[in-house]
Design an enzyme around this catalytic site. Structure first.
Site, PDB file in Angstrom:
ATOM      1  N   ASN A  52       0.787  -1.385  -0.070  1.00 32.54           N
ATOM      2  CA  ASN A  52       0.001   0.125  -0.023  1.00 32.54           C
ATOM      3  C   ASN A  52       0.787   1.137  -0.006  1.00 32.54           C
ATOM      4  O   ASN A  52       2.066   1.170   0.592  1.00 32.54           O
ATOM      5  CB  ASN A  52      -0.927  -0.004   1.201  1.00 32.54           C
ATOM      6  CG  ASN A  52      -1.746   1.420   1.355  1.00 32.54           C
ATOM      7  OD1 ASN A  52      -2.097   1.652   0.312  1.00 32.54           O
ATOM      8  ND2 ASN A  52      -1.704   1.782   2.722  1.00 32.54           N
ATOM      9  N   HIS A  74       1.073   4.968   1.190  1.00 30.42           N
ATOM     10  CA  HIS A  74       0.317   5.922   2.145  1.00 30.42           C
ATOM     11  C   HIS A  74       0.949   7.174   2.481  1.00 30.42           C
ATOM     12  O   HIS A  74       2.313   7.393   2.419  1.00 30.42           O
ATOM     13  CB  HIS A  74       0.384   5.387   3.609  1.00 30.42           C
ATOM     14  CG  HIS A  74      -0.333   5.979   5.032  1.00 30.42           C
ATOM     15  ND1 HIS A  74      -1.602   6.107   4.807  1.00 30.42           N
ATOM     16  CD2 HIS A  74       0.212   6.823   5.742  1.00 30.42           C
ATOM     17  CE1 HIS A  74      -1.906   6.959   5.581  1.00 30.42           C
ATOM     18  NE2 HIS A  74      -0.707   7.411   6.365  1.00 30.42           N
ATOM     19  N   SER A  87       4.968   6.617   2.207  1.00 29.61           N
ATOM     20  CA  SER A  87       5.781   5.282   2.684  1.00 29.61           C
ATOM     21  C   SER A  87       5.015   4.344   1.858  1.00 29.61           C
ATOM     22  O   SER A  87       3.657   4.422   1.642  1.00 29.61           O
ATOM     23  CB  SER A  87       5.308   4.969   3.985  1.00 29.61           C
ATOM     24  OG  SER A  87       5.835   5.930   5.195  1.00 29.61           O
ATOM     25  N   ASP A  96      -2.567   0.807   8.062  1.00 30.72           N
ATOM     26  CA  ASP A  96      -1.356   1.520   7.951  1.00 30.72           C
ATOM     27  C   ASP A  96      -0.126   1.116   8.729  1.00 30.72           C
ATOM     28  O   ASP A  96       0.694   1.751   9.095  1.00 30.72           O
ATOM     29  CB  ASP A  96      -1.477   2.976   7.857  1.00 30.72           C
ATOM     30  CG  ASP A  96      -2.672   3.331   7.144  1.00 30.72           C
ATOM     31  OD1 ASP A  96      -2.704   3.016   5.796  1.00 30.72           O
ATOM     32  OD2 ASP A  96      -3.229   4.427   7.194  1.00 30.72           O
TER      33      ASP A  96
HETATM   34  C1  GRF Z   1      -2.367   9.077  -2.731  1.00 35.19           C
HETATM   35  O1  GRF Z   1      -2.040  10.126  -2.162  1.00 35.19           O
HETATM   36  C2  GRF Z   1      -2.071   7.738  -2.059  1.00 35.19           C
HETATM   37  O2  GRF Z   1      -0.895   8.017  -1.204  1.00 35.19           O
HETATM   38  C3  GRF Z   1      -3.213   7.748  -0.904  1.00 35.19           C
HETATM   39  O3  GRF Z   1      -4.442   7.982  -1.800  1.00 35.19           O
HETATM   40  C4  GRF Z   1      -4.088   8.836  -2.735  1.00 35.19           C
HETATM   41  C5  GRF Z   1      -4.347   8.298  -4.250  1.00 35.19           C
HETATM   42  O4  GRF Z   1      -4.323   9.174  -5.217  1.00 35.19           O
HETATM   43  N1  GRF Z   1      -3.462   6.509  -0.475  1.00 35.19           N
HETATM   44  P1  GRF Z   1      -4.399   8.678  -6.650  1.00 35.19           P
HETATM   45  O5  GRF Z   1      -5.911   8.266  -6.682  1.00 35.19           O
HETATM   46  O6  GRF Z   1      -3.468   7.636  -6.981  1.00 35.19           O
HETATM   47  O7  GRF Z   1      -3.977   9.762  -7.565  1.00 35.19           O
END
Ligand code: GRF
Length: 236
Positions: free
Chosen positions: A111, A113, A140, A149
């Site tokens: 994932n 984050h 991360s 997370d």
């Molecule tokens: C990103 O900031 C990611 O870190 C978080 O959600 C957002 C997703 O953005 N988990 P996208 O849909 O990939 O543009």
């Protein structure tokens, strides 16, 4: 004999800019994987449109059609397994996943984050970093475990927080780093340099004690060695 390319499924709830970064890295030859499925809990997700345009099979499942979260997650993950995916990437998938559904994927699911974990699990990470007066922020990539997370962190990208930054500016600046971090981390998993062994990550055959750091050239390298407080011993 050539090794088959790992098959990757991606789950995303939103616009899909991280998915776009993965596809671009694959197209540049930096990410030798095959994308076999992009799934979402949001039929209108931009990520699904991107996948369709790229010729990747898509799946939109509405959680409201299920009696509870576990039933939804078990169905979703059964369909991901049926896609033949070896690895699963959560790229902005905005749901907590049931422990029973994710158990078969531990060590094969990552994932991204938007914080320097373990700081700021959950939502509103940019706002919370600004409110805390942090001078540094980051993103991360971690293995997914049942703890939200909370799985072992594989790699991080860091950016400075500038005086006067607002939430949106900070999110935007971090996003461009996320787009380098996620493909680089997935490439390590796909090449087996990064592995899950005995409930923990290994990098190049050694326990990964400190997250890898994204460098200026988009490469991941070991971070600062961890100093063991009791002995002063350096663990690299
Ligand atoms: C990103 O900031 C990611 O870190 C978080 O959600 C957002 C997703 O953005 N988990 P996208 O849909 O990939 O543009």
């Amino acid at each position: 004999m050539t090794t088959p390319r790992p098959r990757v499924a991606v789950l995303a709830s939103g616009r899909g800019s991280n998915l776009a970064a993965l596809l671009a890295a694959r197209d540049r030859g930096e990410l030798p994987v095959d994308f076999v499925l992009v799934g979402s809990d949001q039929a209108a997700a931009g990520a699904l449109r991107l996948a369709e345009a790229a010729g990747i099979p898509t799946l939109a499942l509405d959680p409201r059609g299920y009696p509870d979260r576990r039933a939804f997650d078990l169905d979703l993950f059964a369909r991901i397994a049926a896609s033949g995916a070896d690895l699963l990437v959560l790229a902005g998938f905005m749901r907590i996943i049931d422990a029973a559904a994710l158990a078969p994927w531990i060590g094969r699911m990552i994932n991204i984050h938007p914080s320097l974990l373990p700081k700021y699990r959950g939502l509103h990470t940019h706002r919370r970093a600004l409110a805390a007066g942090d001078r540094e922020h980051g993103a991360s990539v971690h293995f997914v475990t049942a703890e939200l997370d909370g799985g072992p962190v594989i790699a991080q990208a860091r950016i400075p927080i500038h005086p006067g930054d607002d939430e949106q500016q900070l999110a935007q600046r971090l996003l461009s780093q996320e787009h380098r971090l996620l493909p680089a981390a997935l490439a390590l998993l796909a090449s087996h340099r990064l592995q899950w062994h005995d409930q923990a990550p290994q990098f190049d055959g050694k326990p990964l004690l400190t997250p890898l750091e994204l460098g200026a050239h988009g490469l991941l390298a070991p971070g600062n060695p961890q100093v063991q407080p009791d002995t002063g011993r350096l663990d690299t």
